[in-house]
Scaffold this active site. Structure first.
Site, PDB file in Angstrom:
ATOM      1  N   CYS A 113       0.813  -1.229   0.000  1.00  0.00           N
ATOM      2  CA  CYS A 113       0.000   0.000   0.000  1.00  0.00           C
ATOM      3  C   CYS A 113       0.841   1.271   0.000  1.00  0.00           C
ATOM      4  CB  CYS A 113      -0.941   0.003   1.197  1.00  0.00           C
ATOM      5  SG  CYS A 113      -2.074  -1.390   1.111  1.00  0.00           S
ATOM      6  N   HIS A 257      -3.942   6.970   1.310  1.00  0.00           N
ATOM      7  CA  HIS A 257      -4.189   5.640   0.746  1.00  0.00           C
ATOM      8  C   HIS A 257      -5.610   5.236   1.129  1.00  0.00           C
ATOM      9  CE1 HIS A 257      -4.148   1.474  -0.088  1.00  0.00           C
ATOM     10  NE2 HIS A 257      -4.063   1.109   1.182  1.00  0.00           N
ATOM     11  N   ASN A 287     -10.013  -0.978  -1.900  1.00  0.00           N
ATOM     12  CA  ASN A 287      -8.572  -0.745  -1.727  1.00  0.00           C
ATOM     13  C   ASN A 287      -7.834  -1.263  -2.963  1.00  0.00           C
ATOM     14  OD1 ASN A 287      -5.866  -0.852  -0.989  1.00  0.00           O
ATOM     15  ND2 ASN A 287      -6.250  -1.674   1.056  1.00  0.00           N
TER      16      ASN A 287
HETATM   17  N1  COA Z   1     -19.016  -9.638   6.504  1.00  0.00           N
HETATM   18  C1  COA Z   1     -19.676  -9.890   7.627  1.00  0.00           C
HETATM   19  N2  COA Z   1     -19.087 -10.204   8.803  1.00  0.00           N
HETATM   20  C2  COA Z   1     -17.750 -10.221   8.802  1.00  0.00           C
HETATM   21  C3  COA Z   1     -16.982  -9.954   7.665  1.00  0.00           C
HETATM   22  C4  COA Z   1     -17.675  -9.663   6.471  1.00  0.00           C
HETATM   23  N3  COA Z   1     -17.022  -9.368   5.320  1.00  0.00           N
HETATM   24  N4  COA Z   1     -15.680 -10.050   7.984  1.00  0.00           N
HETATM   25  C5  COA Z   1     -15.618 -10.357   9.281  1.00  0.00           C
HETATM   26  N5  COA Z   1     -16.884 -10.469   9.782  1.00  0.00           N
HETATM   27  C6  COA Z   1     -17.293 -10.813  11.137  1.00  0.00           C
HETATM   28  C7  COA Z   1     -16.234 -11.489  11.933  1.00  0.00           C
HETATM   29  O1  COA Z   1     -16.207 -12.856  11.678  1.00  0.00           O
HETATM   30  C8  COA Z   1     -16.667 -11.174  13.358  1.00  0.00           C
HETATM   31  O2  COA Z   1     -17.685 -12.046  13.702  1.00  0.00           O
HETATM   32  P1  COA Z   1     -17.785 -12.621  15.214  1.00  0.00           P
HETATM   33  O3  COA Z   1     -17.968 -11.422  16.076  1.00  0.00           O
HETATM   34  O4  COA Z   1     -18.967 -13.535  15.148  1.00  0.00           O
HETATM   35  O5  COA Z   1     -16.483 -13.321  15.468  1.00  0.00           O
HETATM   36  C9  COA Z   1     -17.278  -9.783  13.240  1.00  0.00           C
HETATM   37  O6  COA Z   1     -17.559  -9.588  11.837  1.00  0.00           O
HETATM   38  C10 COA Z   1     -16.367  -8.697  13.708  1.00  0.00           C
HETATM   39  O7  COA Z   1     -15.089  -8.928  13.166  1.00  0.00           O
HETATM   40  P2  COA Z   1     -13.890  -8.003  13.489  1.00  0.00           P
HETATM   41  O8  COA Z   1     -12.687  -8.501  12.748  1.00  0.00           O
HETATM   42  O9  COA Z   1     -13.786  -7.771  14.945  1.00  0.00           O
HETATM   43  O10 COA Z   1     -14.402  -6.657  12.809  1.00  0.00           O
HETATM   44  P3  COA Z   1     -13.740  -5.251  12.837  1.00  0.00           P
HETATM   45  O11 COA Z   1     -14.627  -4.307  13.492  1.00  0.00           O
HETATM   46  O12 COA Z   1     -12.298  -5.284  13.257  1.00  0.00           O
HETATM   47  O13 COA Z   1     -13.761  -4.888  11.278  1.00  0.00           O
HETATM   48  C11 COA Z   1     -12.306  -4.786   9.371  1.00  0.00           C
HETATM   49  C12 COA Z   1     -13.059  -5.682  10.354  1.00  0.00           C
HETATM   50  C13 COA Z   1     -11.537  -5.672   8.421  1.00  0.00           C
HETATM   51  C14 COA Z   1     -13.331  -3.959   8.596  1.00  0.00           C
HETATM   52  C15 COA Z   1     -11.385  -3.831  10.176  1.00  0.00           C
HETATM   53  O14 COA Z   1     -10.630  -4.549  11.103  1.00  0.00           O
HETATM   54  C16 COA Z   1     -10.474  -3.068   9.277  1.00  0.00           C
HETATM   55  O15 COA Z   1     -10.900  -2.302   8.438  1.00  0.00           O
HETATM   56  N6  COA Z   1      -9.148  -3.211   9.464  1.00  0.00           N
HETATM   57  C17 COA Z   1      -8.182  -2.591   8.582  1.00  0.00           C
HETATM   58  C18 COA Z   1      -8.111  -3.379   7.325  1.00  0.00           C
HETATM   59  C19 COA Z   1      -7.317  -2.726   6.252  1.00  0.00           C
HETATM   60  O16 COA Z   1      -7.432  -1.542   6.047  1.00  0.00           O
HETATM   61  N7  COA Z   1      -6.527  -3.516   5.546  1.00  0.00           N
HETATM   62  C20 COA Z   1      -5.755  -3.064   4.447  1.00  0.00           C
HETATM   63  C21 COA Z   1      -4.700  -2.155   4.940  1.00  0.00           C
HETATM   64  S1  COA Z   1      -3.675  -1.588   3.690  1.00  0.00           S
END
Ligand code: COA
Length: 330
Positions: A113, A257, A287
């Site tokens: 990224c 980004h 992204n």
């Molecule tokens: N759809 C529905 N539910 C989903 C899911 C999806 N696409 N992906 C994960 N979940 C579920 C999980 O399994 C979890 O379920 P559970 O509570 O039953 O275990 C729940 O949603 C919460 O998951 P969690 O990982 O705690 O969510 P979060 O609030 O951290 O959000 C992201 C997840 C990925 C959106 C967030 O962590 C994020 O944006 N992180 C940065 C990612 C990023 O920018 N990456 C690239 C960087 S360059």
């Protein structure tokens, strides 16, 4: 004083639009979950066997045209991508051939990224030392061929989209151009956002068991990525402003980004920037990793949000972990 200026920008997006509802037909997710957590509404995917160097060709042609140059004026190619067409050779060599530029230097940058900002710093150094006068820097990704369309991979799969964007850099003695670049990395977090397989440290590099375990798909510690992104991006913007004797009030537009709308809104608030000074287009494209900053900058210029003479701050965070910033006067 000689500076490196952006002479032209161009981008290209594949035509296929994939909505959150389309993804919800393939695995357990919902439009509401994706929009609430990430801001993403649609992303683009390639159709069929299209590689990053294919996506890069029209982006490069548009950037060269916008610069008022001919393709034969380009002296060096830098290609930032985490999804190269092949394991080797690099996509810069493939693009060089597709653009009809045999013989000129071609370099791949593998910084995910922050790849565009690492590439921009190399272009800046080459231009300032007089090594090259016309450098093409491309950021392009085909993520869709390495995403896991099942519940196991859904946290990552909803985030990413395909696309390409390109920039031509050259010297200027006008009061504009790249004012600074700051690059950082912390490899202790390498496994918090990565694709493990194929791996040269395993014999053999890839087995059926690896694939059954999904280790050839991207894996992410989403919470850690989120936490580190919102810490490091404001830091690296402050570092950039301090190096140029600027304050946050001097910034006309922050082009971060595009990883997550919530990350970028948080970063904007943390910096004290009003919402209109932070650019977002992740809603439309997801992204696009190395393509995301030049794609966002080009759209910001096209929409009149970034104008000649503006102070623009670019900032990125991603796999590595790596993070970086640059200040430009357009
Ligand atoms: N759809 C529905 N539910 C989903 C899911 C999806 N696409 N992906 C994960 N979940 C579920 C999980 O399994 C979890 O379920 P559970 O509570 O039953 O275990 C729940 O949603 C919460 O998951 P969690 O990982 O705690 O969510 P979060 O609030 O951290 O959000 C992201 C997840 C990925 C959106 C967030 O962590 C994020 O944006 N992180 C940065 C990612 C990023 O920018 N990456 C690239 C960087 S360059």
């Amino acid at each position: 004083m000689l500076r490196t200026a952006i002479l032209g920008l161009g981008h290209y997006l594949p035509e296929r639009v994939v909505t959150n509802d389309d993804l919800a037909k393939m695995f357990t997710t919902s439009d509401e979950w994706i929009q609430q957590r990430t801001g993403i509404v649609t992303r683009r995917y390639v159709d069929g066997d299209v590689g990053v160097s294919d996506l890069a060709v029209p982006a490069a042609q548009r950037a060269v045209e916008a610069a008022g140059l001919k393709m034969s004026d380009i002296e060096f190619i830098i290609f930032a991508t985490l999804s190269p067409d092949y394991q080797f050779p690099g996509s810069a060599c493939l693009l060089q051939d597709k653009l009809g530029l045999p013989g000129i230097g071609a370099l791949d940058v593998r910084n995910q990224c922050t790849g565009f900002l690492y590439g921009l710093s190399i272009a800046d150094a080459f231009v300032k030392t007089g090594m090259y006068k016309r450098i093409l820097l491309v950021g392009a990704e085909v993520h869709s061929s390495a995403l896991e369309f099942s519940d196991r991979g859904r946290d990552v799969t909803v985030l990413f989209g395909d696309g390409a964007a390109a920039t031509v850099f050259g010297p200027t003695d006008e009061d504009r151009g790249i004012l600074s670049t700051h690059l950082h990395a912390d490899g202790r977090y390498a496994k918090d956002l990565w694709i493990e397989i194929p791996a040269s440290c395993y014999q053999p590099r890839m087995t059926k068991e690896h694939m059954d375990e999904g280790r050839h798909y991207p894996r992410m510690n989403g919470r850690k990525v989120f936490k580190m992104a919102v810490e490091t991006m404001p830091q690296v913007v402050h570092e950039a402003l301090a190096a140029n004797g600027l304050t946050i009030n001097d910034v006309d537009l922050l082009v971060p980004h595009q990883a997550n709308l919530r990350i970028n809104e948080f970063v904007g608030r943390e910096l004290g920037l009003p919402p209109e000074k932070v650019y977002h287009n992740i809603q439309r494209y997801g992204n696009t990793t190395a393509a995301s900053i030049p794609l966002a900058l080009n759209e910001a210029i096209q929409e009149g949000r970034a104008k000649k003479g503006d102070i623009i701050v670019l900032a990125a965070f991603g796999s590595g972990f790596t993070w970086a910033s640059s200040v430009l006067k357009l």
